[in-house]
Each structure stands twice: as structure tokens, then as C-alpha cells.
Design a protein around this motif. Sequence first.
Motif, PDB file in Angstrom:
ATOM      1  N   SER A 178       0.837  -1.194   0.000  1.00  0.00           N
ATOM      2  CA  SER A 178       0.000   0.000   0.000  1.00  0.00           C
ATOM      3  C   SER A 178       0.873   1.245   0.000  1.00  0.00           C
ATOM      4  O   SER A 178       2.075   1.183   0.281  1.00  0.00           O
ATOM      5  CB  SER A 178      -0.903   0.027   1.230  1.00  0.00           C
ATOM      6  OG  SER A 178      -0.119   0.174   2.411  1.00  0.00           O
ATOM      7  N   SER A 179       0.247   2.383  -0.293  1.00  0.00           N
ATOM      8  CA  SER A 179       0.963   3.655  -0.241  1.00  0.00           C
ATOM      9  C   SER A 179       1.433   3.950   1.176  1.00  0.00           C
ATOM     10  O   SER A 179       2.540   4.463   1.380  1.00  0.00           O
ATOM     11  CB  SER A 179       0.062   4.783  -0.756  1.00  0.00           C
ATOM     12  OG  SER A 179      -0.220   4.608  -2.130  1.00  0.00           O
ATOM     13  N   ALA A 180       0.600   3.625   2.163  1.00  0.00           N
ATOM     14  CA  ALA A 180       0.999   3.833   3.557  1.00  0.00           C
ATOM     15  C   ALA A 180       2.235   3.002   3.896  1.00  0.00           C
ATOM     16  O   ALA A 180       3.162   3.485   4.565  1.00  0.00           O
ATOM     17  CB  ALA A 180      -0.153   3.473   4.487  1.00  0.00           C
ATOM     18  N   ALA A 181       2.259   1.755   3.428  1.00  0.00           N
ATOM     19  CA  ALA A 181       3.409   0.893   3.694  1.00  0.00           C
ATOM     20  C   ALA A 181       4.669   1.435   3.022  1.00  0.00           C
ATOM     21  O   ALA A 181       5.769   1.376   3.604  1.00  0.00           O
ATOM     22  CB  ALA A 181       3.120  -0.522   3.212  1.00  0.00           C
ATOM     23  N   ALA A 182       4.520   1.965   1.824  1.00  0.00           N
ATOM     24  CA  ALA A 182       5.674   2.539   1.130  1.00  0.00           C
ATOM     25  C   ALA A 182       6.243   3.720   1.906  1.00  0.00           C
ATOM     26  O   ALA A 182       7.468   3.854   2.073  1.00  0.00           O
ATOM     27  CB  ALA A 182       5.270   2.969  -0.277  1.00  0.00           C
ATOM     28  N   LEU A 183       5.362   4.595   2.389  1.00  0.00           N
ATOM     29  CA  LEU A 183       5.811   5.749   3.164  1.00  0.00           C
ATOM     30  C   LEU A 183       6.467   5.314   4.476  1.00  0.00           C
ATOM     31  O   LEU A 183       7.490   5.881   4.888  1.00  0.00           O
ATOM     32  CB  LEU A 183       4.635   6.676   3.440  1.00  0.00           C
ATOM     33  CG  LEU A 183       4.074   7.438   2.232  1.00  0.00           C
ATOM     34  CD1 LEU A 183       2.773   8.143   2.615  1.00  0.00           C
ATOM     35  CD2 LEU A 183       5.086   8.438   1.693  1.00  0.00           C
ATOM     36  N   GLN A 184       5.884   4.323   5.131  1.00  0.00           N
ATOM     37  CA  GLN A 184       6.439   3.847   6.401  1.00  0.00           C
ATOM     38  C   GLN A 184       7.828   3.231   6.205  1.00  0.00           C
ATOM     39  O   GLN A 184       8.751   3.481   6.993  1.00  0.00           O
ATOM     40  CB  GLN A 184       5.487   2.835   7.034  1.00  0.00           C
ATOM     41  CG  GLN A 184       4.197   3.441   7.560  1.00  0.00           C
ATOM     42  CD  GLN A 184       3.127   2.401   7.838  1.00  0.00           C
ATOM     43  OE1 GLN A 184       3.355   1.190   7.701  1.00  0.00           O
ATOM     44  NE2 GLN A 184       1.939   2.862   8.212  1.00  0.00           N
ATOM     45  N   LEU A 185       7.980   2.455   5.149  1.00  0.00           N
ATOM     46  CA  LEU A 185       9.268   1.819   4.877  1.00  0.00           C
ATOM     47  C   LEU A 185      10.319   2.864   4.513  1.00  0.00           C
ATOM     48  O   LEU A 185      11.478   2.797   4.964  1.00  0.00           O
ATOM     49  CB  LEU A 185       9.103   0.797   3.758  1.00  0.00           C
ATOM     50  CG  LEU A 185      10.185  -0.265   3.577  1.00  0.00           C
ATOM     51  CD1 LEU A 185      10.501  -0.969   4.882  1.00  0.00           C
ATOM     52  CD2 LEU A 185       9.740  -1.276   2.527  1.00  0.00           C
ATOM     53  N   SER A 186       9.926   3.846   3.709  1.00  0.00           N
ATOM     54  CA  SER A 186      10.839   4.925   3.350  1.00  0.00           C
ATOM     55  C   SER A 186      11.284   5.700   4.591  1.00  0.00           C
ATOM     56  O   SER A 186      12.470   6.024   4.749  1.00  0.00           O
ATOM     57  CB  SER A 186      10.163   5.871   2.351  1.00  0.00           C
ATOM     58  OG  SER A 186      10.990   6.968   2.042  1.00  0.00           O
ATOM     59  N   ALA A 187      10.330   5.978   5.497  1.00  0.00           N
ATOM     60  CA  ALA A 187      10.661   6.703   6.721  1.00  0.00           C
ATOM     61  C   ALA A 187      11.594   5.888   7.618  1.00  0.00           C
ATOM     62  O   ALA A 187      12.521   6.430   8.231  1.00  0.00           O
ATOM     63  CB  ALA A 187       9.381   7.068   7.470  1.00  0.00           C
ATOM     64  N   ALA A 188      11.351   4.575   7.704  1.00  0.00           N
ATOM     65  CA  ALA A 188      12.197   3.716   8.533  1.00  0.00           C
ATOM     66  C   ALA A 188      13.622   3.667   7.993  1.00  0.00           C
ATOM     67  O   ALA A 188      14.596   3.671   8.755  1.00  0.00           O
ATOM     68  CB  ALA A 188      11.601   2.313   8.599  1.00  0.00           C
ATOM     69  N   LEU A 189      13.758   3.641   6.676  1.00  0.00           N
ATOM     70  CA  LEU A 189      15.091   3.662   6.075  1.00  0.00           C
ATOM     71  C   LEU A 189      15.784   4.996   6.326  1.00  0.00           C
ATOM     72  O   LEU A 189      17.000   5.040   6.573  1.00  0.00           O
ATOM     73  CB  LEU A 189      14.993   3.389   4.566  1.00  0.00           C
ATOM     74  CG  LEU A 189      14.706   1.939   4.182  1.00  0.00           C
ATOM     75  CD1 LEU A 189      14.396   1.838   2.692  1.00  0.00           C
ATOM     76  CD2 LEU A 189      15.881   1.025   4.525  1.00  0.00           C
ATOM     77  N   ARG A 190      15.014   6.078   6.290  1.00  0.00           N
ATOM     78  CA  ARG A 190      15.629   7.393   6.540  1.00  0.00           C
ATOM     79  C   ARG A 190      16.161   7.461   7.970  1.00  0.00           C
ATOM     80  O   ARG A 190      17.221   8.053   8.214  1.00  0.00           O
ATOM     81  CB  ARG A 190      14.636   8.515   6.278  1.00  0.00           C
ATOM     82  CG  ARG A 190      15.308   9.886   6.368  1.00  0.00           C
ATOM     83  CD  ARG A 190      14.374  11.040   6.070  1.00  0.00           C
ATOM     84  NE  ARG A 190      13.943  11.086   4.697  1.00  0.00           N
ATOM     85  CZ  ARG A 190      13.551  12.208   4.075  1.00  0.00           C
ATOM     86  NH1 ARG A 190      13.562  13.355   4.734  1.00  0.00           N
ATOM     87  NH2 ARG A 190      13.148  12.183   2.827  1.00  0.00           N
ATOM     88  N   GLU A 191      15.443   6.858   8.909  1.00  0.00           N
ATOM     89  CA  GLU A 191      15.929   6.822  10.285  1.00  0.00           C
ATOM     90  C   GLU A 191      17.281   6.118  10.374  1.00  0.00           C
ATOM     91  O   GLU A 191      18.092   6.427  11.239  1.00  0.00           O
ATOM     92  CB  GLU A 191      14.912   6.111  11.189  1.00  0.00           C
ATOM     93  CG  GLU A 191      13.692   6.949  11.530  1.00  0.00           C
ATOM     94  CD  GLU A 191      14.055   8.213  12.290  1.00  0.00           C
ATOM     95  OE1 GLU A 191      14.805   8.106  13.289  1.00  0.00           O
ATOM     96  OE2 GLU A 191      13.609   9.303  11.882  1.00  0.00           O
ATOM     97  N   ARG A 192      17.510   5.198   9.456  1.00  0.00           N
ATOM     98  CA  ARG A 192      18.780   4.456   9.444  1.00  0.00           C
ATOM     99  C   ARG A 192      19.820   5.101   8.518  1.00  0.00           C
ATOM    100  O   ARG A 192      20.874   4.513   8.280  1.00  0.00           O
ATOM    101  CB  ARG A 192      18.521   3.011   9.017  1.00  0.00           C
ATOM    102  CG  ARG A 192      17.598   2.276   9.991  1.00  0.00           C
ATOM    103  CD  ARG A 192      17.367   0.843   9.578  1.00  0.00           C
ATOM    104  NE  ARG A 192      16.459   0.158  10.492  1.00  0.00           N
ATOM    105  CZ  ARG A 192      16.587  -1.110  10.851  1.00  0.00           C
ATOM    106  NH1 ARG A 192      17.584  -1.846  10.382  1.00  0.00           N
ATOM    107  NH2 ARG A 192      15.729  -1.667  11.687  1.00  0.00           N
ATOM    108  N   GLY A 193      19.474   6.282   7.973  1.00  0.00           N
ATOM    109  CA  GLY A 193      20.463   7.024   7.197  1.00  0.00           C
ATOM    110  C   GLY A 193      20.397   6.841   5.705  1.00  0.00           C
ATOM    111  O   GLY A 193      21.306   7.271   4.995  1.00  0.00           O
ATOM    112  N   HIS A 194      19.299   6.230   5.205  1.00  0.00           N
ATOM    113  CA  HIS A 194      19.156   6.000   3.764  1.00  0.00           C
ATOM    114  C   HIS A 194      17.946   6.768   3.243  1.00  0.00           C
ATOM    115  O   HIS A 194      16.851   6.658   3.806  1.00  0.00           O
ATOM    116  CB  HIS A 194      18.951   4.513   3.461  1.00  0.00           C
ATOM    117  CG  HIS A 194      19.935   3.613   4.119  1.00  0.00           C
ATOM    118  ND1 HIS A 194      21.279   3.636   3.846  1.00  0.00           N
ATOM    119  CD2 HIS A 194      19.754   2.639   5.066  1.00  0.00           C
ATOM    120  CE1 HIS A 194      21.894   2.707   4.576  1.00  0.00           C
ATOM    121  NE2 HIS A 194      20.992   2.102   5.326  1.00  0.00           N
TER     122      HIS A 194
END
Length: 382
Positions: free
Chosen positions: A323-339
Motif C-alpha cells: 500500500s501507499s501507507a506501507a511505502a511511506l512507512q518503509l521509506s521513513a524507517a530507512l531514513r531513520e537508518r540514514g538512507h
Amino acid sequence: MPYSALQAELAARSQQHLYRQRTVIDSPQGAQVLVDGRLLNNFCSNDYLGLAQHPDIIAAAQAGAQRWGVGSGSAALVAGHFGVHDAFEHAAAAFVGKPAALSFCTGYMANLAVITGLLGREDVVFADKLNHASINDACLLSRATFKRYPHNDLAALERLLATTPARRRLIAVDAVFSMDGDTAPLAGLLRLAEQYDAWLYVDDAHGFGVLGDGRGSMAAAGVESPRLIYMATLGKAAGGAGAFVAAEQVVIEYLLNFARPYIYTTAAPPLLSQALLASLALIEQEAWRRERLQQHIATLRGALAGHGLLSSDTPIQPLEVASSAAALQLSAALRERGHWVAAIRPPTVPTPRLRITLSAAHEPLAVAQLAADLRQLLEQAA
């Protein structure tokens, strides 16, 4: 002015996790960028060869500004076509093995110019369903009959070609599909163009500089024909901006006379052509950039095997999500890890995804760390 209606539509987009916002970068484009005070590994950019801040290109742009100034001051057909514009067009045509070329301010403008310039109400354009939006817009604006065929389906395209009468026929296709990362069957498309008396228009935005020894998808596929009209953008692997169309001399002359997006716009700054001449030289001479890019692709795909990456041998590595929500959540989680990895959602694509883009500028460790972090997040969510 019904501003409330606009606000309601924006609110609906937000509720559907489809709202778009710009991210401000406070550093030059590169493998790492500064965003909100944090240095992030940049897996969003199309700077595939890492040339966007190459010192040779910067020096060429500076020398171009000294020699030619900044603004072109006019449309190309009036007083805006400088010697360095001309030199770049000749160099670009020679580089991809076509007789002549015409430069444009953007790839979007090039697509509009070619398709609306060559076609009209009596004509037909056939387009892959996964083509870039700029191709689709150009097809609609051309007023030609617009026929879309299923992705990479040559049999379906042939049925359309065989049953659609027209004065002129054009097959328009992305050479590398920007959101899926796969490639078009150019040899088969050219065969059909020759069989059914059509042009083949190839948008190589994501193949130029990367494929075919740097000369793009046409060279990689080993195809060439007077029927083939080739477009490459210069803001991705070339590290600059703009685009060029390369074709037979008569096609280029026709566009000069009939393509409104070219005729009625101010020419690009001449310093840009100076920079792009340096970029062409680097693309040709520094094959190690493409080799390193292929190593990064192999690393990422090996580490994420079985975790949902779409099939792609190019620097575009998409991972579809639920889902779009899942895409945003995964992107945000990666940003927290520096990506920094972009979440791409409808209407840009039918299926939400992460669009991972790799660059020769990335360090091997950064690619391996992204793969490890993404794999861990996917396994936690499973």
C-alpha cells in the motif's frame, strides 16, 4: 475562486497517503546529501554515473560562463543558437551514431516536440502502457489516434499496427522504464516499424550513459535504422540538464520547422552545452563508472534475493509493497537508518513501491548497508 474545492482535493490525497511535498537538499547532488541537517545515503537520484558534481564538468561550466555568458537571450531560431550549442549537437549525434541532433531544455520538451511535431489528426501513435507520463502527454497533445499496447507485448502491438490505417505511424517507447527498471525489446520494435512503415521513437532517459558502452540502449541492443529517432536526457547519467534528439537530417530539419516546443522557447544557457561536451568525454572515457554500477546492482540484488525486487538489470531497482501507507512507512524507517529511498505511489505508478536508484558514486559499504537494513525491515514486517 473555489479554493475550498482545491483544499478538499488536497485533503483527500493526504488521507490516501498520496500527498506530495518537496524535500529541500542543502548540499550538492551526490551519493550523500544533506537533508534537514542530516547526511543521508542518497538512493533517490538518477545521477547514475556520479557526474553531477564532477570537477571537469564544473570547470567546463565555469569556462562556458566566462566565454558565453549565462542566458542565451533568445529562441534558437532567432538569436539564441551559439557556436557551443552547435558543437554539442554535432558531438551528441556522432556519439550515438546518428546523422544529426537537436538539443532541448528538458526531456519532457523533447518528447512534446518530436511527437506533436511529427504527428497530427491523420496519424497514429502506438505506445507502451508503462511509458513515462511525458510521452503520454505528448501523444494526447499531438491529436493523433493514440493506441496503447500491453507492456512489451510485441504481438499485441503488431495487431494494432496491422489494423490501424493512418497517414503516418509512430511507435513511442521508453528504452528503460523509469519505474520498473526493465528494458524495451528494441530489436523487435524496430522489426515491426520496418514491416509496417512506421517510425520508432526511443526515449532513452535512463539508458544513455549507462548501457551500450555509454552510448545507450540503441547501442546495447545493436539496432540502428533511418526509421529510429533517438532521444536522451542529460540530467541523469550525464550529470547536467536538458536533452537531445538524434535522427536523420531530414527529421531534424523538420523539427526545426514544425516542432512548436522547440521553436517557441528561449534556448538553454550556452554554458550548459560547454559542460555537456565535457560530460560526453567522461562517459566515453571512464568505463569504470559503468563497471562499478554493475557491481552495485549485483550486490543489492544478491542481498535482497527473494524479498520482492522487480526484475531489473539497470540502476533502477523497484520493490513493490502492499500500500501507499506501507511505502511511506518503509521509506521513513530507512531514513531513520540514514538512507534516503523514495516512496513512489499512484498516480505515478499503479502499484506503490520503493524506487531504489544506484550510482557509481556510492561506496560499496553504503549499498551493502542499505540492503541489510532493508532486508531486516522487510523481515520484521512479514
